[in-house]
Motif scaffolding. Structure first.
Motif, short mmCIF file in Angstrom:
data_model
loop_
_atom_site.label_atom_id
_atom_site.label_comp_id
_atom_site.label_asym_id
_atom_site.label_seq_id
_atom_site.Cartn_x
_atom_site.Cartn_y
_atom_site.Cartn_z
N VAL A 74 0.84 -1.19 0.00
CA VAL A 74 0.00 0.00 0.00
C VAL A 74 0.88 1.24 0.00
O VAL A 74 0.68 2.18 -0.77
CB VAL A 74 -0.94 -0.01 1.22
N LEU A 75 1.88 1.21 0.87
CA LEU A 75 2.75 2.37 1.01
C LEU A 75 3.50 2.67 -0.31
O LEU A 75 3.51 3.81 -0.79
CB LEU A 75 3.73 2.10 2.15
N VAL A 76 4.06 1.63 -0.89
CA VAL A 76 4.84 1.81 -2.13
C VAL A 76 3.92 2.20 -3.30
O VAL A 76 4.26 3.07 -4.10
CB VAL A 76 5.64 0.53 -2.44
N GLU A 77 2.75 1.57 -3.36
CA GLU A 77 1.85 1.87 -4.48
C GLU A 77 1.27 3.27 -4.37
O GLU A 77 1.04 3.94 -5.39
CB GLU A 77 0.75 0.82 -4.57
N LEU A 78 1.00 3.74 -3.15
CA LEU A 78 0.53 5.12 -2.99
C LEU A 78 1.58 6.09 -3.55
O LEU A 78 1.24 7.07 -4.21
CB LEU A 78 0.26 5.44 -1.52
N GLU A 79 2.84 5.77 -3.30
CA GLU A 79 3.92 6.62 -3.84
C GLU A 79 4.00 6.49 -5.36
O GLU A 79 4.01 7.50 -6.08
CB GLU A 79 5.27 6.20 -3.24
N ASP A 80 4.06 5.25 -5.83
CA ASP A 80 4.27 5.04 -7.26
C ASP A 80 3.08 5.55 -8.08
O ASP A 80 3.24 5.99 -9.22
CB ASP A 80 4.52 3.55 -7.55
N ALA A 81 1.87 5.48 -7.49
CA ALA A 81 0.70 5.98 -8.21
C ALA A 81 0.57 7.49 -8.08
O ALA A 81 -0.34 8.08 -8.66
CB ALA A 81 -0.57 5.30 -7.69
#
Lengths: 381, 135
Positions: A287-294
């Motif tokens: 969740v943390l990484v995808e919030l950043e990448d998105a």
């Protein structure tokens, strides 16, 4: 969708038709309206598994005009919605069903045997990974460790994601973990280590369950009035490096940025416009990484973003309000449940976990160890 | 030597030279004949587009890029050794390689830790490469 959990005492095919018919009924449509299918037909003998379109037609009598399968791992079915939308837009199909069904006595991931599921999922990588005793948890643990090293992300920040989603699950009667009640950051921190720095409560469920989405033109939804249709406004995919040895970084995934940029570009809305999100959460670090990448926050700022409870219902960006894979369901092509929850939220049909006034939702799904991703923007019609 | 009960590599012709070099206790990686870049895992093409490469010995030294300590293993054979450390190591020649880190306490492993390759003949027909703290 069914109640999520052990469905090993039921026939997979029975559960399949139950969710397909339920979803069609919800849209005011029936089996005879269906002319498109994403993914599998119900389980059956012989060639049925490899020719799902024909297998489906055996039960409806109306030859399907469209069938497709995507390969975005756990997001395959939700990512198939992009293909379904294209088919409908081009007149290749008018009503497409998109089911996912993990039930019955299936082996491995779709089954109810946790040890078998863990062992099989461990071998989804290449031999240069699984030789050493990797698991899916270990595959993401190295991402978490690198992210912590580069950006100072803490285990407590990851824990907050699990806490936020469990809160949603307690308000979701169909979820697996809701009945287990709320958890605290301390509960996550003291749960047993699985692959450090990830602990038991950082990890998704292993469970069965089923659900189905129906796509058609908004104007063709016969149940208008019963429900406000939810419209796909933007779509994108990003296929990044498969081999972790070749990825430029393991603190993020380029595919996520590519997918999200495409989806937001097509929808013509910004990240700030999004009221509620569904972000693949096999593990808290996702969740943390995808919030950043998105693009919902800058690279490296995911920890600070979630720390102030932004992803809880009532927060700046409620995420996985049904409990997500961590606390709702991780059954089959579980990304579909992410979409189903966004539909509920945008219909204002989410009951006690409703995000007030939600107009725009964003779905972000991953396959593999986040190498392949999709993003989708949905709006209340 | 007891039967090897863990998972084995899948050694197709493309991968044979690598595993042969492991068996000789001297890892060789493909080095692109065109741009000079080393690459791992074995592949048919360099990112520069060239298919021509030469299997070239590496020094066997590098540093930990990231790692995890596994407590819940995939099968009983691995579980018997838990907790164990799996690390992604950037070798001096450039590529990253994944293996276990042996010869130290799991709590001693950290990102940036210098490591060297060691070899273990685990079965008559299989040798593995592992990392151990350097020096």
């Amino acid at each position: 969708m069914t109640k999520q959990g052990d469905l090993s005492d039921r026939l997979q095919a029975d559960v399949y038709w139950e969710v397909v018919k339920e979803a069609l009924d919800d849209a005011g449509l029936s089996l005879s309206d269906v002319d498109g299918l994403i993914g599998s037909a119900p389980e059956g003998l012989g060639i049925r598994a490899s020719l799902p379109g024909g297998a489906f037609t055996d039960f409806t009598g109306n030859p399907l005009r469209f069938h497709a399968t995507t390969n975005i791992g756990a997001s395959a079915q939700s990512a198939g919605m992009g293909l379904a939308a294209m088919a409908i837009a081009h007149g290749l199909a008018s009503v497409v069903v998109i089911p996912t069904v993990a039930a019955g006595q299936a082996p491995g991931y779709a089954g109810a045997d946790r040890n078998d599921a863990v062992a099989r999922m461990a071998q989804l990588g290449s031999p240069y990974e699984y030789l050493w005793g990797t698991t899916r948890v270990a595959d993401y643990a190295v991402v978490a460790r690198r992210h912590m090293h580069e950006y100072g992300t803490t285990e407590e920040q990851l824990a907050e994601i699990a806490v936020a989603q469990r809160l949603g699950a307690t308000l979701n009667p169909l979820s697996v973990n809701g009945r287990r009640g709320e958890i605290t950051i301390e509960d996550v921190m003291t749960s047993r280590p699985i692959a450090e720095p990830l602990k038991l409560l950082d990890c998704c469920l292993v469970n069965q369950g089923a659900g189905c989405v129906v796509m058609t033109r908004a104007s063709d939804v016969r149940a208008q009035g019963k429900h406000v249709p939810v419209v796909m406004l933007g779509w994108g995919e990003g296929h990044g490096y498969l081999d972790p040895c070749k990825a430029p970084s393991l603190a993020g995934f380029e595919g996520g940025r590519v997918a999200a940029d495409a989806a937001f570009g097509m929808a013509g809305v910004t990240r700030d416009d999004i009221d509620v999100a569904g972000i693949s959460d096999h593990f808290t670090i996702n969740v943390l990484v995808e919030l950043e990448d998105a693009g919902f926050c800058a690279k490296g700022e995911g920890g600070a973003f979630v720390e102030n409870q932004a992803t809880r219902i009532g927060g700046r960006l409620p995420v996985n309000t049904d409990g997500g894979f961590l606390s709702n369901s991780h059954a089959g092509s579980c990304g579909l449940f992410t979409t189903i929850e966004l539909v509920r939220q945008l219909r204002h049909d989410a009951g006690p976990r409703q995000v007030e006034g939600a107009q725009l939702g964003y779905a972000h799904g991953v396959g593999g160890v986040s190498q392949v991703q999709y993003g989708a923007v949905y709006g209340r019609a | 030597m007891a039967d090897y009960e863990k998972l084995r590599p899948e050694i197709t012709p493309l991968h044979e030279p690598f595993w042969d070099s492991v068996k000789r206790h001297q890892v060789e990686l493909q080095r692109c004949d065109s741009c000079g870049a080393f690459r791992f895992i074995p592949t048919e093409l360099c990112r520069c587009g060239s298919a021509a490469s030469t299997w070239t010995p590496i020094a066997g030294t590098g540093e930990v890029y990231t790692y995890t300590v596994v407590h819940r293993a995939p099968t009983p054979a691995y579980q018997a050794e838990a907790p164990y450390v799996i690390a992604h190591v950037t070798v001096d020649e450039g590529p990253r390689m994944i293996s276990v880190v042996v010869g130290c306490d799991p709590t001693d492993v950290h990102i940036g830790m210098p490591v060297t390759l060691v070899y273990e003949d685990v079965a008559p027909d299989l040798t593995l490469y592992k990392f151990t703290p350097a020096g």
